[in-house]
Design an enzyme around this catalytic site. Structure first.
Site, PDB file in Angstrom:
ATOM      1  N   ASP A  98      41.327  32.190  46.867  1.00 26.01           N
ATOM      2  CA  ASP A  98      41.456  31.399  48.091  1.00 26.01           C
ATOM      3  C   ASP A  98      42.923  31.206  48.428  1.00 26.01           C
ATOM      4  OD1 ASP A  98      41.485  29.305  50.048  1.00 26.01           O
ATOM      5  OD2 ASP A  98      39.464  28.756  49.429  1.00 26.01           O
ATOM      6  N   ASP A 154      47.516  25.770  45.830  1.00 24.57           N
ATOM      7  CA  ASP A 154      46.196  25.170  45.577  1.00 24.57           C
ATOM      8  C   ASP A 154      45.491  25.865  44.417  1.00 24.57           C
ATOM      9  OD1 ASP A 154      44.226  23.277  45.991  1.00 24.57           O
ATOM     10  OD2 ASP A 154      43.162  24.467  47.480  1.00 24.57           O
ATOM     11  N   TYR A 194      34.041  42.119  45.772  1.00 30.00           N
ATOM     12  CA  TYR A 194      32.928  41.452  45.104  1.00 30.00           C
ATOM     13  C   TYR A 194      33.305  41.163  43.656  1.00 30.00           C
ATOM     14  CZ  TYR A 194      28.354  40.862  42.879  1.00 30.00           C
ATOM     15  OH  TYR A 194      27.291  40.389  42.154  1.00 30.00           O
ATOM     16  N   ALA A 195      33.400  39.892  43.299  1.00 30.30           N
ATOM     17  CA  ALA A 195      33.670  39.467  41.923  1.00 30.30           C
ATOM     18  C   ALA A 195      32.337  39.075  41.291  1.00 30.30           C
ATOM     19  CB  ALA A 195      34.653  38.306  41.899  1.00 30.30           C
ATOM     20  N   LYS A 243      31.974  37.302  53.901  1.00 25.82           N
ATOM     21  CA  LYS A 243      32.060  35.876  54.227  1.00 25.82           C
ATOM     22  C   LYS A 243      31.898  35.714  55.739  1.00 25.82           C
ATOM     23  CE  LYS A 243      35.221  33.157  52.308  1.00 25.82           C
ATOM     24  NZ  LYS A 243      36.523  32.452  52.079  1.00 25.82           N
ATOM     25  N   LEU A 278      35.392  41.009  51.705  1.00 26.96           N
ATOM     26  CA  LEU A 278      36.064  40.648  50.458  1.00 26.96           C
ATOM     27  C   LEU A 278      35.595  41.485  49.278  1.00 26.96           C
ATOM     28  CD1 LEU A 278      35.762  36.789  50.884  1.00 26.96           C
ATOM     29  CD2 LEU A 278      37.916  38.060  50.882  1.00 26.96           C
TER      30      LEU A 278
END
Length: 407
Positions: A290, A272, A226-227, A176, A224
């Site tokens: 997130d 959230d 990786y999905a 990101k 991050l």
């Protein structure tokens, strides 16, 4: 980066993401089909990396993508998937061999352990970052030169996300890339710092890993997990009925409840939870992605208004202090949306949505079973102390029935 001051959250229109969620551009990654197999998903990811070696360096590749236009400031732009461009056939390996190789890579990453592979690639230097006085020292352990950068996977208000591969270990990640100027303009540097601080310390099968971060004069880079199957919200939208069936919904709620229980044990409140902040990995398992609105609150009750309107609990709307039980309310709203395709309090205007939330006024379509209704009603309680606990969610008869059928 240094915080500019306390958070000031203005209420957003319906389904418009708050600032922190807009930075979750990684959520745009998803497979071409909701029925994609492991092999096809693996092949897709490797195709995205195909041209990495043809760039002079990673920075040139990112700079080239940025020249295509600045990141859109409109949240709707995040919903547009990156354009697919066929890679060059020059020096292209056999598709079957490439597919098999990439599938083995992802499986090996899972089996070996995320931390170990990346740590070994750094010759013993820890890659897990902490927001302490050693921030600069930790961040400097990585640089863009450590990665082969693939194609852009998503674009959002604060930057872009790229499929990437750590050169030494061949470990596949999502990188990101956030623009400092955009973060400073929106005054959300403190949210990024909080997201890094919290997410880098969490280790759970259903929480997206943040391996590390680094930065240069103009950008901040988050490394991050990786999905491969991307954003759960888009998976739900792609369903023929516009929502998940009860079996799938129960599995996701079960996995999310386990992850939130872990967070709460670590004194982390997410605040959230919604489909846009959830991803799916290669096997289709859920990942919380997130943490921009999360807080580490070991002994205090919070009074900040945050989150997405449809998911806000009564105590936030009424200006009362709140604790980890806000996540229980969000879990009930999410379960309803999984089963129906829209949130329970959705209305034409914000005022009516507020009213419905404070009155806990909603109805069920006929297709929702009694078991699912019971769970949702036990979570959507006006009084936070009356909401079903996460342990109760995990042990709920409807959840256990669906989980046992799956196994």
């Amino acid at each position: 980066m240094t915080p500019t001051g306390p958070s000031h959250h203005s209420m957003a229109p319906k389904r418009v993401l708050p600032a922190a969620s807009q930075s979750n551009m990684y959520g745009n990654i998803r497979s071409a089909s909701t029925t994609s197999t492991t092999a096809s998903t693996s092949s897709q990811a490797l195709r995205l990396l195909q041209n990495a070696k043809t760039s002079k360096n990673a920075d040139n590749r990112i700079a080239h993508a940025e020249r295509q236009g600045p990141p859109s400031a409109h949240p709707a732009a995040m919903q547009k998937p990156a354009a697919r461009v066929a890679p060059s056939n020059e020096n292209r390996p056999d598709p079957a061999a490439r597919q098999h190789q990439h599938q083995q890579q992802l499986q090996q990453q899972k089996a070996t352990g995320h931390d170990r592979v990346l740590k070994e690639s750094q010759a013993g230097n820890s890659t897990t970052t902490t927001m302490t006085s050693t921030q600069s020292k930790e961040a400097n352990k990585w640089s863009l030169a450590n990665f082969d950068i693939g194609r852009p996977l998503g674009k959002g208000k604060f930057g872009n996300v790229y499929l990437a591969r750590e050169k030494k270990s061949k470990f596949i990640v999502a990188l990101k890339v956030l623009f400092k100027s955009q973060l400073q303009k929106a005054k959300v540097e403190h949210q990024l710092r909080r997201e890094i601080e919290i997410q880098s310390h969490l280790r759970h099968d259903h929480i997206l890993r943040l391996y590390g971060y680094f930065y240069d004069d103009t950008r901040v880079y988050l490394i991050l997990e990786y999905a491969a199957r991307g954003e759960l919200y888009k998976e739900m939208q792609a369903q023929k009925a516009g929502h998940f069936d009860e079996d799938r919904s129960a599995v996701y709620i079960y996995q999310l409840a386990k992850a939130l229980l872990y967070c709460h044990e670590k004194k982390v409140i997410h605040r959230d939870i919604k489909p846009e902040n959830l991803l799916l990995d290669l096997k289709g398992d859920l990942k919380i992605a997130d943490f921009g609105w999360s807080v580490h609150a070991p002994s205090s009750r919070r009074a900040t208004l945050c989150g997405t309107l449809d998911y806000l609990p009564p105590e936030m709307i009424e200006g009362k202090t709140h604790d980890e039980k806000v996540d229980l309310w969000s879990l009930g709203v999410l379960c309803y949306e999984f089963l129906v395709g829209k949130p329970p309090f959705e209305s034409q205007g914000n005022t009516e949505t507020y009213r419905k939330i404070t009155k806990v006024e909603f109805t069920f379509p006929k297709h929702v079973s009694e078991g699912a209704r019971d769970l949702i009603c036990k979570l959507l309680k006006h009084n936070p102390s009356h909401r079903l606990s996460l342990e109760g969610v995990i042990a709920h008869a409807w959840i256990q029935e669906k989980i046992s059928q799956r196994s």
